[in-house]
Design a protein around this motif. Structure first.
Motif, mmCIF file in Angstrom:
data_model
loop_
_atom_site.group_PDB
_atom_site.id
_atom_site.type_symbol
_atom_site.label_atom_id
_atom_site.label_comp_id
_atom_site.label_asym_id
_atom_site.label_seq_id
_atom_site.Cartn_x
_atom_site.Cartn_y
_atom_site.Cartn_z
ATOM 1 N N ARG A 1 0.794 -1.150 0.080
ATOM 2 C CA ARG A 1 -0.038 0.087 -0.110
ATOM 3 C C ARG A 1 0.904 1.304 0.208
ATOM 4 N N PRO A 2 0.521 2.300 -0.832
ATOM 5 C CA PRO A 2 1.455 3.372 -0.925
ATOM 6 C C PRO A 2 1.587 4.082 0.601
ATOM 7 N N GLU A 3 0.565 4.061 1.132
ATOM 8 C CA GLU A 3 0.699 4.836 2.584
ATOM 9 C C GLU A 3 1.837 3.965 3.456
ATOM 10 N N LEU A 4 1.821 2.740 3.545
ATOM 11 C CA LEU A 4 2.703 1.978 4.387
ATOM 12 C C LEU A 4 4.033 2.105 3.676
ATOM 13 N N GLN A 5 4.030 2.062 2.236
ATOM 14 C CA GLN A 5 5.445 2.330 1.666
ATOM 15 C C GLN A 5 6.088 3.643 2.077
ATOM 16 N N ALA A 6 4.932 4.522 2.128
ATOM 17 C CA ALA A 6 5.497 6.053 2.686
ATOM 18 C C ALA A 6 6.067 6.013 4.172
ATOM 19 N N ALA A 7 5.326 5.231 4.857
ATOM 20 C CA ALA A 7 5.947 5.176 6.356
ATOM 21 C C ALA A 7 7.092 4.282 6.560
ATOM 22 N N ILE A 8 7.482 3.531 5.648
ATOM 23 C CA ILE A 8 8.691 2.963 5.662
ATOM 24 C C ILE A 8 9.851 3.671 5.235
ATOM 25 N N GLU A 9 9.446 4.702 4.463
ATOM 26 C CA GLU A 9 10.237 5.804 3.967
ATOM 27 C C GLU A 9 10.832 6.765 5.159
ATOM 28 N N LEU A 10 9.973 6.731 6.083
ATOM 29 C CA LEU A 10 10.356 7.571 7.194
ATOM 30 C C LEU A 10 11.305 7.028 8.240
ATOM 31 N N TYR A 11 10.880 5.489 8.269
ATOM 32 C CA TYR A 11 11.794 4.579 9.200
ATOM 33 C C TYR A 11 13.325 4.713 8.251
ATOM 34 N N VAL A 12 13.343 4.680 7.130
ATOM 35 C CA VAL A 12 14.704 4.783 6.691
ATOM 36 C C VAL A 12 15.413 6.061 6.631
ATOM 37 N N ALA A 13 14.884 6.933 6.629
ATOM 38 C CA ALA A 13 15.204 8.427 6.828
ATOM 39 C C ALA A 13 15.484 8.666 8.314
ATOM 40 N N ALA A 14 14.928 8.011 8.970
ATOM 41 C CA ALA A 14 15.188 8.213 10.491
ATOM 42 C C ALA A 14 16.641 8.001 10.859
ATOM 43 N N ARG A 15 17.464 7.216 10.109
ATOM 44 C CA ARG A 15 18.724 6.812 10.607
ATOM 45 C C ARG A 15 19.799 7.887 10.648
ATOM 46 N N THR A 16 19.328 9.158 9.744
ATOM 47 C CA THR A 16 20.318 10.288 10.025
ATOM 48 C C THR A 16 19.566 11.324 10.413
ATOM 49 N N VAL A 17 18.080 11.237 11.040
ATOM 50 C CA VAL A 17 17.419 12.322 11.668
ATOM 51 C C VAL A 17 17.173 11.944 13.098
ATOM 52 N N PRO A 18 17.946 12.366 14.167
ATOM 53 C CA PRO A 18 17.715 11.679 15.248
ATOM 54 C C PRO A 18 16.258 12.186 16.014
ATOM 55 N N GLU A 19 16.056 13.209 15.586
ATOM 56 C CA GLU A 19 14.567 13.783 16.321
ATOM 57 C C GLU A 19 13.470 12.939 15.716
ATOM 58 N N LEU A 20 13.620 12.469 14.333
ATOM 59 C CA LEU A 20 12.615 11.460 13.711
ATOM 60 C C LEU A 20 12.659 10.355 14.301
ATOM 61 N N GLN A 21 13.889 9.612 14.433
ATOM 62 C CA GLN A 21 14.298 8.500 15.164
ATOM 63 C C GLN A 21 13.597 8.199 16.496
ATOM 64 N N LYS A 22 13.525 9.307 17.243
ATOM 65 C CA LYS A 22 13.071 9.261 18.734
ATOM 66 C C LYS A 22 11.579 9.322 18.790
ATOM 67 N N ALA A 23 11.017 10.011 17.564
ATOM 68 C CA ALA A 23 9.654 10.158 17.521
ATOM 69 C C ALA A 23 9.103 8.899 17.056
ATOM 70 N N LEU A 24 9.676 8.477 16.186
ATOM 71 C CA LEU A 24 9.111 6.974 15.727
ATOM 72 C C LEU A 24 9.273 6.035 16.683
ATOM 73 N N ALA A 25 10.336 5.869 17.437
ATOM 74 C CA ALA A 25 10.599 4.865 18.375
ATOM 75 C C ALA A 25 9.501 4.798 19.607
ATOM 76 N N ALA A 26 8.663 6.019 19.797
ATOM 77 C CA ALA A 26 7.707 6.110 20.934
ATOM 78 C C ALA A 26 6.341 5.461 20.308
ATOM 79 N N VAL A 27 6.439 5.373 18.878
ATOM 80 C CA VAL A 27 4.819 4.878 18.471
ATOM 81 C C VAL A 27 5.285 3.388 17.803
ATOM 82 N N ASP A 28 6.545 3.146 17.637
ATOM 83 C CA ASP A 28 6.756 1.901 17.055
ATOM 84 C C ASP A 28 6.781 0.670 18.122
#
Length: 216
Positions: free
Chosen positions: A118-145
């Protein structure tokens, strides 16, 4: 003398819709922002997504957006959290729609793969990949994952209650299946029509059937 005419009835007053509370209006705006975030993420990708664009799609000001979410990273993580229950609901409906008596393991693997396409879940995966170099995003995603993974395991236990109750490695097998399909989905973004995906899914289903088989 003419008979008295019946008294005229007063015209019925139009029903006045109940006024929404501030909390209800706030929740409506919040949902619009989350839906707009997923929509923009699907269409534009993480690199091009801006809070200005999200606010525009939701029909609110950028200032209003930041009264609900302190940062762009928080907005993205909560949008993913908002998306997950919908994906799980559709997954369960898809598995449940399969004819009774059919292989439930195979159905679950197929529907899991369909969810990751599904495109929306593919987009969510894109966020997880981007989080590798964006600490703020990594922290925010960890809270919901974490809660999301727990929810996935709960769903697996509902689908396979007997196996979950007797198999000591049930959670490990479920986690392995989730990681395998998610990893294949990441690679599949560049090779969406690769026939190897079908072979991988069949192999995964065979492995799970063996792993879930009753122990002697």
């Amino acid at each position: 003398m003419s008979p008295k005419s019946a008294p005229k009835k007063a015209p019925a007053k139009a029903a006045v819709p109940a006024r929404r509370t501030q909390a209800e209006r706030r929740e409506t705006t919040r949902r619009k922002l989350l839906d707009a975030t997923i929509e923009a993420l699907v269409e534009q990708g993480y690199a091009r997504l801006t809070t200005v664009e999200v606010a525009k799609r939701a029909g609110v000001s950028q200032g209003a957006l930041f009264t609900h979410f302190e940062t762009k990273e928080e907005l993205l993580a909560v949008a993913v959290e908002h998306l997950f229950p919908r994906i799980i609901q559709d997954f369960l409906a898809g598995v449940g729609a399969r004819p009774s008596g059919k292989d439930r393991v195979g159905a679950a693997v197929d529907m899991l793969w369909a969810a990751y396409q599904r495109p929306e879940l593919q987009a969510a995966i894109e966020l997880y990949v981007a989080a590798r170099t964006v600490p703020e995003l990594q922290k925010a995603l960890a809270a919901v994952d974490g809660p999301h993974r727990q929810n996935l395991h709960r769903v697996a236990r509902e689908l396979f209650p007997d196996v979950a109750a007797t198999h000591p490695d049930f959670d490990d097998v479920v986690e392995l299946a989730l990681d395998a399909v998610q990893g294949a989905a990441v690679g599949g973004a560049a090779r969406p029509e690769d026939p190897a995906h079908r072979r991988m899914l069949d192999t995964l289903a065979r492995f799970m059937r063996v792993a879930f088989a009753p122990k002697d």
